[in-house]
Design a protein around this motif. Structure first.
Motif, PDB file in Angstrom:
ATOM      1  N   SER A 145      27.349 -11.930   2.976  1.00 27.31           N
ATOM      2  CA  SER A 145      28.405 -11.726   2.916  1.00 27.31           C
ATOM      3  C   SER A 145      29.042 -10.872   1.768  1.00 27.31           C
ATOM      4  O   SER A 145      30.278 -10.442   1.427  1.00 27.31           O
ATOM      5  CB  SER A 145      28.656 -12.905   2.275  1.00 27.31           C
ATOM      6  N   ALA A 329      35.411 -13.219  -0.981  1.00 28.71           N
ATOM      7  CA  ALA A 329      35.514 -14.128   0.086  1.00 28.71           C
ATOM      8  C   ALA A 329      34.575 -15.213   0.696  1.00 28.71           C
ATOM      9  O   ALA A 329      34.627 -16.182   0.807  1.00 28.71           O
ATOM     10  CB  ALA A 329      35.886 -12.652   1.075  1.00 28.71           C
ATOM     11  N   GLY A 330      33.453 -14.126   0.851  1.00 30.44           N
ATOM     12  CA  GLY A 330      32.382 -15.234   0.744  1.00 30.44           C
ATOM     13  C   GLY A 330      32.143 -16.697   0.062  1.00 30.44           C
ATOM     14  O   GLY A 330      31.542 -17.129   0.557  1.00 30.44           O
ATOM     15  N   ALA A 333      34.170 -19.019   1.300  1.00 29.73           N
ATOM     16  CA  ALA A 333      34.653 -19.631   2.111  1.00 29.73           C
ATOM     17  C   ALA A 333      33.369 -20.148   1.938  1.00 29.73           C
ATOM     18  O   ALA A 333      33.302 -21.272   2.771  1.00 29.73           O
ATOM     19  CB  ALA A 333      34.128 -18.544   3.069  1.00 29.73           C
ATOM     20  N   ARG A 334      31.980 -20.343   1.185  1.00 27.07           N
ATOM     21  CA  ARG A 334      30.793 -21.538   0.956  1.00 27.07           C
ATOM     22  C   ARG A 334      31.940 -22.078   0.612  1.00 27.07           C
ATOM     23  O   ARG A 334      31.448 -23.567   0.153  1.00 27.07           O
ATOM     24  CB  ARG A 334      29.666 -20.442   0.718  1.00 27.07           C
ATOM     25  N   VAL A 338      35.295 -21.852   5.475  1.00 28.56           N
ATOM     26  CA  VAL A 338      35.415 -20.271   6.399  1.00 28.56           C
ATOM     27  C   VAL A 338      37.221 -20.835   6.755  1.00 28.56           C
ATOM     28  O   VAL A 338      37.445 -19.655   6.290  1.00 28.56           O
ATOM     29  CB  VAL A 338      34.734 -20.582   7.703  1.00 28.56           C
ATOM     30  N   THR A 384      37.761  -9.789   5.595  1.00 29.35           N
ATOM     31  CA  THR A 384      36.143  -9.788   5.248  1.00 29.35           C
ATOM     32  C   THR A 384      35.448 -11.022   5.714  1.00 29.35           C
ATOM     33  O   THR A 384      34.035 -11.104   6.100  1.00 29.35           O
ATOM     34  CB  THR A 384      35.946 -10.226   3.735  1.00 29.35           C
ATOM     35  N   VAL A 385      35.830 -12.832   6.258  1.00 34.82           N
ATOM     36  CA  VAL A 385      35.040 -13.681   6.834  1.00 34.82           C
ATOM     37  C   VAL A 385      34.780 -14.311   7.945  1.00 34.82           C
ATOM     38  O   VAL A 385      34.059 -13.444   8.414  1.00 34.82           O
ATOM     39  CB  VAL A 385      35.728 -14.701   5.580  1.00 34.82           C
ATOM     40  N   ASP A 388      32.334 -11.025   8.418  1.00 34.05           N
ATOM     41  CA  ASP A 388      31.218 -12.069   8.547  1.00 34.05           C
ATOM     42  C   ASP A 388      30.773 -12.766   9.348  1.00 34.05           C
ATOM     43  O   ASP A 388      29.409 -12.583  10.125  1.00 34.05           O
ATOM     44  CB  ASP A 388      31.013 -12.731   6.977  1.00 34.05           C
ATOM     45  N   LEU A 503      29.312 -19.751   7.069  1.00 33.16           N
ATOM     46  CA  LEU A 503      28.604 -18.551   6.590  1.00 33.16           C
ATOM     47  C   LEU A 503      27.405 -19.148   6.114  1.00 33.16           C
ATOM     48  O   LEU A 503      26.332 -17.983   6.410  1.00 33.16           O
ATOM     49  CB  LEU A 503      28.840 -17.768   5.399  1.00 33.16           C
TER      50      LEU A 503
END
Length: 507
Positions: A145, A329-330, A333-334, A338, A384-385, A388, A503
């Motif tokens: 990510s 972003a990763g 999202a976690r 997401v 970005t997400v 991924d 993710l």
């Protein structure tokens, strides 16, 4: 439905030494492709003066690069899966550097068009290979990510660096210098990439179906051409015929992929709701971003009178926002989800576009800079997400083809953004009231009006410019409103399409 992807195996989870240094090589390739896509716009006046192309030739010089890239991305992504992503990346990088010399020293419009087309072929090998290699370099989902975030941030930074670097070079050197800057970067990429990048490919690739390649190329090029022609010249039989041909070719392409035992692109990927939602979000994110930045560049230069270098600097907040958001972003999202991050990013772009509906000729930079910052933040989170999600939705053997889908959405979104919002701006602009004796070219574009005004008496020229700029700004504000509606609607769609997508797991 909730993602059913399985956790990474113990073997996959082993962290490859040198992976972060290898990533730095990959982002060099991304940076160059992004810079090269934006730098030509500034050099166009100088190329026109030197090579003296016709109007049609000038359009092809500007467009053929993106046409070829859009048409070949899926084919090159699939070819990388078959012959090796490292191999196709290094060959493409070498070709990109060599063809940049041909671009820099082109002596005729025809040679320049050929050089740009060949550069598009080389560029199409680079983007899918870089993202697919990230999928195979980083087996740990959290590291991947972050790597995808750095990859996306570099692409965003490249779109801002292009106008700034191009403006600087054009003020100090001849126009060919904007292509020659590719050479040292590509030399470093190839030299370091040979040592650091691991080879990866599909162990059971099957044959590379040439008919599918041709159908994909014809379909994408003619559809993108049709969209751009309608935006530039309005509806006519030529773009309609091109659109029919392109859609027919793409329909045949899809049907063929569903019947081949080893397709160029596995269409069953789109049955995965998360994959389809991510691709749609990609396309519409870039639609809003590219349409906005393209017309804001004209606004900053032709309405507010900024120099190219100054206009490039004025657009930096978009890159800053995209880089900052892409890097976190990763993690976001976690922590949240997401769909929260992607929908929130799309909504941020939509609200920023909505704020631009109130601009006029004298709008101050605080509003423009803030809007650009929020567009960048929204694009950084969303793009970005979704990248991924696309990577982690497929087996690693198909990473190249899946990456190519993401990149094709990017290219198509850019074309549609300029075309759809452009048709609105152009439609409103063409009807402005002009003084008697105004050349017809003034109604084609704001640049045409500025050029026409230079040969008119002072009072008539001032009246022409005032009327033309008012019409352009009106069209821009309406287009921003339409873009806002599209992006906010996409935010709602992404909320439902990405439900349950996570993710945390690796394919």
């Amino acid at each position: 439905m909730t993602s059913t992807l399985q956790p990474a195996t113990t073997t996959e989870a082993v962290k490859r030494p040198g992976r972060w240094l290898a990533l730095s090589v990959l982002v060099l390739a991304v940076l160059l492709v992004a810079v090269d896509a934006t730098v030509l716009g500034l050099a166009t006046p100088y190329i026109s003066e030197d090579l003296k192309p016709s109007g049609t030739q000038l359009l092809w010089i500007g467009d053929v690069y993106s046409f070829v890239i859009a048409g070949l991305l899926v084919s090159m992504g699939s070819l990388g899966d078959r012959i090796g992503r490292k191999r196709i990346l290094l060959v493409g990088a070498t070709a990109f550097g060599a063809i940049s010399i041909l671009n820099a020293y082109a002596t005729t419009p025809e040679l320049m068009i050929l050089a740009r087309a060949l550069l598009g072929v080389a560029g199409a090998t680079l983007m899918p290979a870089t993202l697919a290699l990230i999928r195979n370099l980083f087996h740990d989902p959290r590291e991947r990510s972050l790597a995808v975030g750095i990859w996306g941030a570099t692409a965003s930074a490249g779109t801002a660096i292009g106008p700034i670097a191009g403006g600087f070079l054009l003020e100090h050197f001849w126009w060919g210098s904007v292509f020659l800057i590719n050479l040292p970067v590509m030399a470093v990429l190839v030299a370091v990439g040979i040592k650091l990048l691991p080879e990866s490919k599909n162990p059971n690739p099957g044959p590379w179906d040439l008919l599918s390649v041709v159908l994909s190329l014809i379909g994408m090029i003619t559809v993108v051409y049709a969209v751009k022609e309608v935006a530039t010249h309005g509806f006519s039989w030529d773009p309609v015929a091109a659109a029919v041909l392109g859609l027919t070719a793409l329909y045949w392409f899809v049907r063929r992929q569903l019947t081949l035992p080893t397709p160029l692109l596995d269409m069953r990927l789109f049955r995965h709701r998360g994959f389809s939602g991510a691709v749609l979000a990609d396309l519409l994110t870039i639609l809003g971003l590219s349409g906005l930045v393209f017309f804001l560049s004209q606004y900053l230069q032709l309405v507010q009178g900024r120099r190219p270098f100054e206009a490039g600097l004025a657009e930096i907040p978009a890159a800053v926002g995209a880089v900052a958001a892409g890097l976190i972003a990763g993690r976001a999202a976690r922590r949240f989800s997401v769909r929260t991050v992607v929908s929130g990013g799309l909504a941020a772009i939509g609200l920023a576009l909505a704020a631009l509906t109130v601009i006029d000729e004298s709008t101050g930079y605080p509003l423009l800079g803030t809007a650009l910052l929020f567009v960048g933040i929204g694009a950084g989170f969303s793009f970005t997400v979704t990248s991924d999600v696309i990577l982690s939705s497929v087996p690693k053997e198909q990473a190249g083809a899946a990456s190519a889908v993401s990149e094709t959405a990017y290219e198509l979104g850019a074309a549609l953004g300029i075309a759809v919002l452009g048709s609105i701006v152009t439609g409103v602009y063409r009807d402005f009231a002009a003084p008697v004796g105004t050349p017809s070219g003034a109604h084609e574009s704001l640049g045409g009006a500025v050029e026409a005004a230079s040969g008119m008496p002072t009072d008539a020229a001032q009246a022409l410019l005032t009327s033309a700029r008012d019409a352009f700004v009106n069209g821009l504000s309406i287009a921003a409103g339409v873009g806002a509606i599209v992006l906010l609607a996409t935010a709602v769609a992404a909320w439902f399409m990405l439900r349950g997508q996570r993710l945390d797991n690796a394919a």
